[in-house]
Write an enzyme that holds these catalytic residues in place. Structure first.
Site, mmCIF file in Angstrom:
data_model
loop_
_atom_site.group_PDB
_atom_site.id
_atom_site.type_symbol
_atom_site.label_atom_id
_atom_site.label_comp_id
_atom_site.label_asym_id
_atom_site.label_seq_id
_atom_site.Cartn_x
_atom_site.Cartn_y
_atom_site.Cartn_z
ATOM 1 N N HIS A 37 -8.212 -4.868 -1.098
ATOM 2 C CA HIS A 37 -7.056 -4.224 -0.496
ATOM 3 C C HIS A 37 -6.689 -4.876 0.839
ATOM 4 O O HIS A 37 -7.525 -5.017 1.735
ATOM 5 C CB HIS A 37 -7.331 -2.737 -0.272
ATOM 6 C CG HIS A 37 -6.093 -1.946 0.040
ATOM 7 N ND1 HIS A 37 -5.210 -1.548 -0.929
ATOM 8 C CD2 HIS A 37 -5.584 -1.502 1.212
ATOM 9 C CE1 HIS A 37 -4.217 -0.882 -0.383
ATOM 10 N NE2 HIS A 37 -4.416 -0.848 0.929
ATOM 11 N N ASP A 81 -10.222 -2.965 -5.471
ATOM 12 C CA ASP A 81 -9.310 -2.056 -4.757
ATOM 13 C C ASP A 81 -9.219 -0.765 -5.551
ATOM 14 O O ASP A 81 -8.929 -0.797 -6.760
ATOM 15 C CB ASP A 81 -7.933 -2.711 -4.622
ATOM 16 C CG ASP A 81 -6.941 -1.885 -3.811
ATOM 17 O OD1 ASP A 81 -7.298 -0.787 -3.352
ATOM 18 O OD2 ASP A 81 -5.793 -2.347 -3.648
ATOM 19 N N SER A 83 0.833 -1.199 0.000
ATOM 20 C CA SER A 83 0.000 0.000 0.000
ATOM 21 C C SER A 83 0.878 1.264 0.000
ATOM 22 O O SER A 83 1.646 1.471 -0.928
ATOM 23 C CB SER A 83 -0.958 -0.036 1.193
ATOM 24 O OG SER A 83 -1.990 0.904 1.049
#
Length: 399
Positions: free
Chosen positions: A373, A343, A189
């Protein structure tokens, strides 16, 4: 009777808000996603309420709850875990206990959390780090970095870069028994963002003689100038990382001034003089056809120059690696990118795959059709185990 009915309706609406989570049919273990969404909604709503009362910034409140899930640096029968500092940046070090006849591989890992949240001590980050060390017989360095809202860009980038450069010193590598030709940089991320950014910087830094062999980016966030991508449209309200929260995290990376967040949401934050940057994130040309799905590309809209003058970071490739010129991408190491269908950040990763391949970089894309995610961190779920195995298998073959 009327009061009981009213109370029943209120409770019903409340429960429906928390429990009702639209889940695509191809996602297994639906309740895992539902539970994750309930936790995220509860924490973010409570943090938002506390912020409205003026008691604490939303990120600080969320970080408090996340800190309850931190674990101490505990060694086990397979891995020795210690904490130290690299160039004054706290890191957690994982070293396999079994004897090795040769120098080990090394992996420098950067945690996610939107540049505002998380740490190397989070239980899921710690778990992945020790699993990597044990299964791959690899020395893992899991770095921390200072977080927003107290610190803004470029502090996070500089902390990670300085920590990584320290690790790449020959004497440090010798201390941990790491082969200087088999070092990787990885992150998830926002950590994937930082991994991509520092790897670009390392490539062109003449003072760093030892370069990474590979980079691995797990559902990375790579740009904030266009958040009207198909993935943002399709997953605007998807559990875990909705668009509104993503935009808030991006804006907090640069400032606590909420005017930047509002401008990002209305696509009015990029000045006309920076219009050339949109060619690096033009999804109509960079996304594979199957991900466009009939979406219509809208020409960029521009705002004034004031926000860009005050907070130039969102136009800086150190914060947005997708904005790097093509010349900055040539020569980057072998790359692994994991993206998830559900996502908002999906298309950032997909566009980076295209740009890297166009620059001659060898790239492995692992697109997870039933993924969302952070799914790799759901360790006791089928999808979490599958994604972890895919990630570690690639590292084992290429690091």
């Amino acid at each position: 009777m009327g009061r009981k009915t009213c109370l029943f309706l209120i409770v019903g609406v409340f429960l429906a808000y928390y429990i009702q989570t639209p889940v695509p049919e191809n996602i297994e273990e639906r309740w895992t996603l539902v539970y994750m969404n309930i936790f995220m909604k509860t924490v973010t709503n409570l943090a938002g309420f506390v912020e409205v009362l003026g008691l604490s910034h939303v990120s600080d409140t969320i970080q408090f709850f996340l800190s309850l899930h931190e674990v101490p640096p505990t060694s086990d029968e397979n891995v020795t875990v210690t904490e130290t500092t690299f160039n004054n940046i706290p890191v957690r070090v994982y070293v396999p206990k079994r004897k090795s006849e040769t120098l080990r591989r090394g992996l420098f890992y950067i945690h996610g959390g939107g540049w505002c949240l998380g740490s190397a001590a989070m239980y899921f980050t710690d778990f992945l780090s020790r699993r990597t060390a044990d299964r791959l017989d690899t020395v893992v360095i899991s770095t921390n970095y200072r977080l927003a809202p107290k610190y803004h860009f470029p502090i996070q980038f500089e902390d990670v870069y300085n920590s990584l450069k320290w690790f790449l010193h020959q004497d440090v590598l010798e201390k941990y028994g790491v082969n200087p030709e088999r070092i990787g940089v990885s992150g998830d991320s926002a950590g994937g963002n930082l991994a991509a950014a520092v790897t670009q910087q390392l490539l062109h830094d003449p003072n760093v003689k030892i370069k990474p062999k590979i980079q691995s980016l797990l559902f990375p966030a790579l740009q904030s100038i266009d958040m009207d991508l198909p993935s943002y449209r399709e997953n605007e309200y998807f559990p875990g990382l909705p668009k509104s929260f993503t935009v808030r995290l991006w804006s907090e990376y640069f400032t606590t001034d909420r005017s930047l967040e509002k401008a990002m949401l209305s696509k009015q934050h990029v000045p006309a003089e920076s219009s050339h940057l949109f060619r690096f994130v033009n999804w109509s040309s960079l996304l594979p056809e199957k991900f466009k799905k009939g979406h219509i590309y809208h020409s960029p809209t521009f705002g004034g120059s004031e926000l860009a003058r005050k907070y130039p970071g969102f136009l800086d490739m150190r914060a947005a690696p997708l904005l790097a010129e093509d010349s900055m991408l040539h020569g980057l190491p072998m790359t692994y990118i994991m993206t998830s269908q559900y996502d908002v950040l999906r298309d950032d990763g997909l566009m980076y795959v295209t740009r890297l391949r166009n620059a001659g970089v060898q790239v492995t894309l692992n697109h997870v059709e039933d993924g969302f995610h952070g799914a790799i961190f759901l360790y006791q779920s089928k999808i979490g185990e599958r994604l972890e195995n895919q990630y570690l298998s690639w590292l084992d073959e290429n690091l």
